[in-house]
Design a protein around this motif. Structure first.
Motif, PDB file in Angstrom:
ATOM      1  N   ALA A 156      -2.266  -8.830  -5.864  1.00 16.84           N
ATOM      2  CA  ALA A 156      -2.882  -7.534  -6.156  1.00 16.84           C
ATOM      3  C   ALA A 156      -4.316  -7.700  -6.650  1.00 16.84           C
ATOM      4  O   ALA A 156      -4.606  -8.558  -7.496  1.00 16.84           O
ATOM      5  CB  ALA A 156      -2.057  -6.795  -7.199  1.00 16.84           C
ATOM      6  N   VAL A 157      -5.218  -6.901  -6.122  1.00 16.82           N
ATOM      7  CA  VAL A 157      -6.629  -6.907  -6.531  1.00 16.82           C
ATOM      8  C   VAL A 157      -7.087  -5.462  -6.684  1.00 16.82           C
ATOM      9  O   VAL A 157      -6.395  -4.523  -6.300  1.00 16.82           O
ATOM     10  CB  VAL A 157      -7.512  -7.631  -5.494  1.00 16.82           C
ATOM     11  CG1 VAL A 157      -7.123  -9.096  -5.362  1.00 16.82           C
ATOM     12  CG2 VAL A 157      -7.438  -6.935  -4.129  1.00 16.82           C
ATOM     13  N   VAL A 190      -3.949  -7.704  -1.656  1.00 18.55           N
ATOM     14  CA  VAL A 190      -3.568  -6.325  -1.350  1.00 18.55           C
ATOM     15  C   VAL A 190      -4.198  -5.409  -2.391  1.00 18.55           C
ATOM     16  O   VAL A 190      -4.190  -5.710  -3.585  1.00 18.55           O
ATOM     17  CB  VAL A 190      -2.033  -6.129  -1.332  1.00 18.55           C
ATOM     18  CG1 VAL A 190      -1.410  -6.849  -0.162  1.00 18.55           C
ATOM     19  CG2 VAL A 190      -1.396  -6.583  -2.634  1.00 18.55           C
ATOM     20  N   LEU A 191      -4.772  -4.318  -1.942  1.00 19.39           N
ATOM     21  CA  LEU A 191      -5.392  -3.327  -2.818  1.00 19.39           C
ATOM     22  C   LEU A 191      -4.383  -2.204  -3.017  1.00 19.39           C
ATOM     23  O   LEU A 191      -4.265  -1.294  -2.185  1.00 19.39           O
ATOM     24  CB  LEU A 191      -6.692  -2.816  -2.197  1.00 19.39           C
ATOM     25  CG  LEU A 191      -7.579  -1.930  -3.060  1.00 19.39           C
ATOM     26  CD1 LEU A 191      -7.998  -2.651  -4.341  1.00 19.39           C
ATOM     27  CD2 LEU A 191      -8.809  -1.492  -2.272  1.00 19.39           C
ATOM     28  N   CYS A 202       5.259  -8.916   2.790  1.00 18.54           N
ATOM     29  CA  CYS A 202       5.126  -9.516   1.459  1.00 18.54           C
ATOM     30  C   CYS A 202       6.497  -9.991   0.980  1.00 18.54           C
ATOM     31  O   CYS A 202       7.395  -9.175   0.758  1.00 18.54           O
ATOM     32  CB  CYS A 202       4.559  -8.510   0.454  1.00 18.54           C
ATOM     33  SG  CYS A 202       2.866  -7.989   0.782  1.00 18.54           S
ATOM     34  N   ASP A 203       6.654 -11.288   0.830  1.00 18.80           N
ATOM     35  CA  ASP A 203       7.899 -11.816   0.277  1.00 18.80           C
ATOM     36  C   ASP A 203       7.937 -11.651  -1.234  1.00 18.80           C
ATOM     37  O   ASP A 203       9.019 -11.578  -1.825  1.00 18.80           O
ATOM     38  CB  ASP A 203       8.044 -13.295   0.633  1.00 18.80           C
ATOM     39  CG  ASP A 203       8.254 -13.498   2.116  1.00 18.80           C
ATOM     40  OD1 ASP A 203       9.382 -13.279   2.576  1.00 18.80           O
ATOM     41  OD2 ASP A 203       7.290 -13.861   2.817  1.00 18.80           O
ATOM     42  N   GLU A 204       6.781 -11.601  -1.847  1.00 14.90           N
ATOM     43  CA  GLU A 204       6.690 -11.347  -3.278  1.00 14.90           C
ATOM     44  C   GLU A 204       5.300 -10.809  -3.601  1.00 14.90           C
ATOM     45  O   GLU A 204       4.348 -11.020  -2.852  1.00 14.90           O
ATOM     46  CB  GLU A 204       6.981 -12.601  -4.097  1.00 14.90           C
ATOM     47  CG  GLU A 204       6.171 -13.828  -3.716  1.00 14.90           C
ATOM     48  CD  GLU A 204       6.710 -15.089  -4.357  1.00 14.90           C
ATOM     49  OE1 GLU A 204       6.219 -15.422  -5.452  1.00 14.90           O
ATOM     50  OE2 GLU A 204       7.603 -15.743  -3.784  1.00 14.90           O
ATOM     51  N   LEU A 205       5.225 -10.111  -4.717  1.00 16.57           N
ATOM     52  CA  LEU A 205       3.987  -9.479  -5.153  1.00 16.57           C
ATOM     53  C   LEU A 205       3.588 -10.050  -6.507  1.00 16.57           C
ATOM     54  O   LEU A 205       4.452 -10.288  -7.356  1.00 16.57           O
ATOM     55  CB  LEU A 205       4.183  -7.967  -5.251  1.00 16.57           C
ATOM     56  CG  LEU A 205       3.029  -7.114  -5.799  1.00 16.57           C
ATOM     57  CD1 LEU A 205       1.844  -7.145  -4.844  1.00 16.57           C
ATOM     58  CD2 LEU A 205       3.507  -5.677  -6.031  1.00 16.57           C
ATOM     59  N   ALA A 206       2.301 -10.304  -6.697  1.00 20.06           N
ATOM     60  CA  ALA A 206       1.802 -10.806  -7.978  1.00 20.06           C
ATOM     61  C   ALA A 206       0.770  -9.834  -8.530  1.00 20.06           C
ATOM     62  O   ALA A 206      -0.228  -9.527  -7.872  1.00 20.06           O
ATOM     63  CB  ALA A 206       1.182 -12.190  -7.807  1.00 20.06           C
ATOM     64  N   ILE A 207       1.032  -9.338  -9.744  1.00 15.27           N
ATOM     65  CA  ILE A 207       0.071  -8.492 -10.466  1.00 15.27           C
ATOM     66  C   ILE A 207      -0.272  -9.252 -11.745  1.00 15.27           C
ATOM     67  O   ILE A 207       0.507  -9.279 -12.698  1.00 15.27           O
ATOM     68  CB  ILE A 207       0.652  -7.111 -10.790  1.00 15.27           C
ATOM     69  CG1 ILE A 207       1.142  -6.418  -9.512  1.00 15.27           C
ATOM     70  CG2 ILE A 207      -0.385  -6.245 -11.496  1.00 15.27           C
ATOM     71  CD1 ILE A 207       1.819  -5.075  -9.759  1.00 15.27           C
ATOM     72  N   ILE A 208      -1.445  -9.881 -11.762  1.00 15.97           N
ATOM     73  CA  ILE A 208      -1.792 -10.826 -12.817  1.00 15.97           C
ATOM     74  C   ILE A 208      -2.954 -10.325 -13.660  1.00 15.97           C
ATOM     75  O   ILE A 208      -4.109 -10.372 -13.256  1.00 15.97           O
ATOM     76  CB  ILE A 208      -2.121 -12.212 -12.233  1.00 15.97           C
ATOM     77  CG1 ILE A 208      -1.011 -12.678 -11.283  1.00 15.97           C
ATOM     78  CG2 ILE A 208      -2.343 -13.218 -13.350  1.00 15.97           C
ATOM     79  CD1 ILE A 208       0.337 -12.851 -11.951  1.00 15.97           C
ATOM     80  N   LEU A 214      -3.401   0.651 -13.931  1.00 15.33           N
ATOM     81  CA  LEU A 214      -3.085   0.874 -12.530  1.00 15.33           C
ATOM     82  C   LEU A 214      -2.986   2.371 -12.260  1.00 15.33           C
ATOM     83  O   LEU A 214      -2.466   3.126 -13.092  1.00 15.33           O
ATOM     84  CB  LEU A 214      -1.753   0.214 -12.177  1.00 15.33           C
ATOM     85  CG  LEU A 214      -1.654  -1.312 -12.294  1.00 15.33           C
ATOM     86  CD1 LEU A 214      -0.257  -1.762 -11.870  1.00 15.33           C
ATOM     87  CD2 LEU A 214      -2.706  -1.995 -11.450  1.00 15.33           C
ATOM     88  N   PRO A 215      -3.458   2.837 -11.107  1.00 14.63           N
ATOM     89  CA  PRO A 215      -3.307   4.257 -10.761  1.00 14.63           C
ATOM     90  C   PRO A 215      -1.828   4.630 -10.669  1.00 14.63           C
ATOM     91  O   PRO A 215      -0.974   3.783 -10.377  1.00 14.63           O
ATOM     92  CB  PRO A 215      -3.989   4.347  -9.380  1.00 14.63           C
ATOM     93  CG  PRO A 215      -4.893   3.157  -9.307  1.00 14.63           C
ATOM     94  CD  PRO A 215      -4.215   2.084 -10.099  1.00 14.63           C
TER      95      PRO A 215
END
Length: 454
Positions: A156-157, A190-191, A202-208, A214-215
């Motif tokens: 995530a960006v 991903v935005l 996406c096998d997994e998502l990273a929000i770091i 976040l909206p």
């Protein structure tokens, strides 16, 4: 004189017996295939993940060493490494060839440099060039050859999150990018604010550690993704500049009963904090999880962490991966003094946790971390010799459903700095400055006293 002669004779007999026992032991050991590697990092044996990769071969792996005979080719070291893999699997078949004379292999595999190692497995090949033939390189190549597909980590960006291209040697995340690449993971940015759903590939998502909230749409997207069996690595920071940041991240994991406090955790136990830094808790005892099965008793660091709060919801399997001691406390709002005050919350605190819940025919999995710094470049090799690398890699593998592959990653090529807690440093100073000199002096006194008597 007779007494001295008898003493010398007795000493000679003792020495002869000891030498005889050592020779006999060496002969006995040389006749057995068993071996023990007593180095701390296991430098002379394969890491568990390398063993798993070798045992995972279901067809013959043809390994071809195309070397130019010379003292600088690295051939002996590489062949010794290949032999370790061959000892784990009969599918590993090795042959060497002269790179200047074996035109058939050179042409067939497109070799452009001498001293290249070729791995050929079920019609797929990997080439390891000189300087890239370590255990880590070999195991990474094996994982790529064995895998039918490459798991994709969507990063995530857009809200100031940690970037995989940040090359800062302390706070950067290029170490994670390298870790993913060497362990058969792909990644893409991903935005979330511009999506209607998390992409299906996406096998997994990273929000770091986003720096702003976040909206609402992004929170809804991620929540729906997890409800459908998604996989998420989420990490935050204490004292966020925008208080809504912790709130929106907490909303994502709220359905599972957890949230982030946003307070800064202070560790008061010197054996559980980095040297001279109570804001950097140290963990050596972990919850039972595939992520932690090979790192019990090994230090890991969680710089600038906040606490994970709440109680897991019904039906959620939660594992507390890392926690602080009962002597720790948390400071809710930013202030200059870190000294404990009456309003501070008492520990222990959970600072890393995993969640798992059935979702249709699959499972939702979440790794929650109170700090993104647990995987930043400054806590990973070659900057530190701790368990943070294993925690980071194990998290990605667990989220991808690769539970059987989670093990200690291959060892780096060179010695790493030793990470010490305040207590470790004090013990080391005591041993080197007081204990060892004291034992030497004591031994000298005992020798003088014995000579004085006899």
């Amino acid at each position: 004189m007779n007494r001295r002669a008898r003493s010398l004779t007795l000493n000679a007999i003792v020495i002869a017996v000891v030498l005889g026992l050592l020779v006999a032991a060496n002969i006995l050991v040389s006749k057995t295939p068993q071996a023990w590697d007593l180095t701390r990092a296991g430098n002379n044996t394969l890491a568990p993940q390398s063993v798993l990769a070798a045992k995972g071969l279901t067809s013959d792996l043809q390994v071809i060493g195309l070397f130019r005979p010379s003292t600088n080719s690295g051939q002996n070291e590489t062949e010794a490494l290949v032999a370790l893999y061959a000892a784990q699997s009969s599918h590993v078949r090795y042959r060497s060839a002269n790179a200047d004379q074996d035109a058939v292999d050179v042409k067939h595999y497109g070799i452009t440099q001498v001293n290249t190692l070729v791995l050929d497995y079920r019609g797929k090949t990997e080439l390891l060039l000189q300087g890239a033939q370590s255990e880590e390189d070999f195991t990474s190549a094996l994982l790529k050859l064995e895998s039918d597909r490459v798991p994709v980590v969507c990063w995530a960006v857009g809200e100031g999150e940690r970037s995989l291209t940040d090359a800062n040697q302390k706070t950067g995340y290029t170490g994670v990018a390298d870790l993913l690449a060497k362990n058969n993971f792909a990644h893409k940015e991903v935005l979330l604010s511009q999506l209607t759903a998390v992409p299906t590939d996406c096998d997994e998502l990273a929000i770091i550690e986003p720096k702003s909230a976040l909206p609402d749409q992004a929170v809804k997207i991620v929540t729906n993704y997890l409800a459908g069996g998604g996989r998420l690595l989420i990490a935050t920071e204490p004292w966020p500049r925008d208080p809504k940041t912790s709130t929106t991240l907490s909303e994502i994991i709220h359905p599972y009963g957890l949230g982030f406090s946003g307070a800064l955790v202070i560790e008061t136990d010197p054996s559980r904090a980095a040297v001279q830094d109570p804001t950097n808790p140290v963990v050596i005892d972990y919850g039972q999880s595939p992520i932690t099965k090979d790192i019990q008793g090994v230090h890991s660091f969680f710089p600038q962490t906040t606490a994970i709060t709440g109680t897991p919801a019904a039906g959620v399997k939660a594992v507390r991966i890392a926690a602080t001691t009962a002597g720790s406390y948390a400071i809710a709002t930013q202030r200059s003094s870190l000294a404990r005050q009456s309003q501070d919350t008492s520990g222990p605190f959970t600072i890393m946790e995993t969640l798992e819940q059935a979702a249709g025919s699959g499972k939702t999995r979440v790794v929650v971390a109170g700090t993104a710094a647990f995987a930043q470049t400054g806590t990973l090799p070659p900057n530190n010799n701790d368990a943070n690398l294993e925690l980071a890699l194990g998290s990605f593998q667990w989220l991808a459903g690769q539970d059987s592959l989670i093990a200690l990653p291959p060892k780096p090529d060179r010695a790493l700095p030793i990470a010490l807690t305040q207590q470790d440093q004090s013990v080391l100073i005591f041993i080197t400055a007081f204990l060892m000199p004291g034992l030497t002096i004591f031994g000298g006194i005992m020798v003088w006293w014995r000579r004085r008597i006899f």
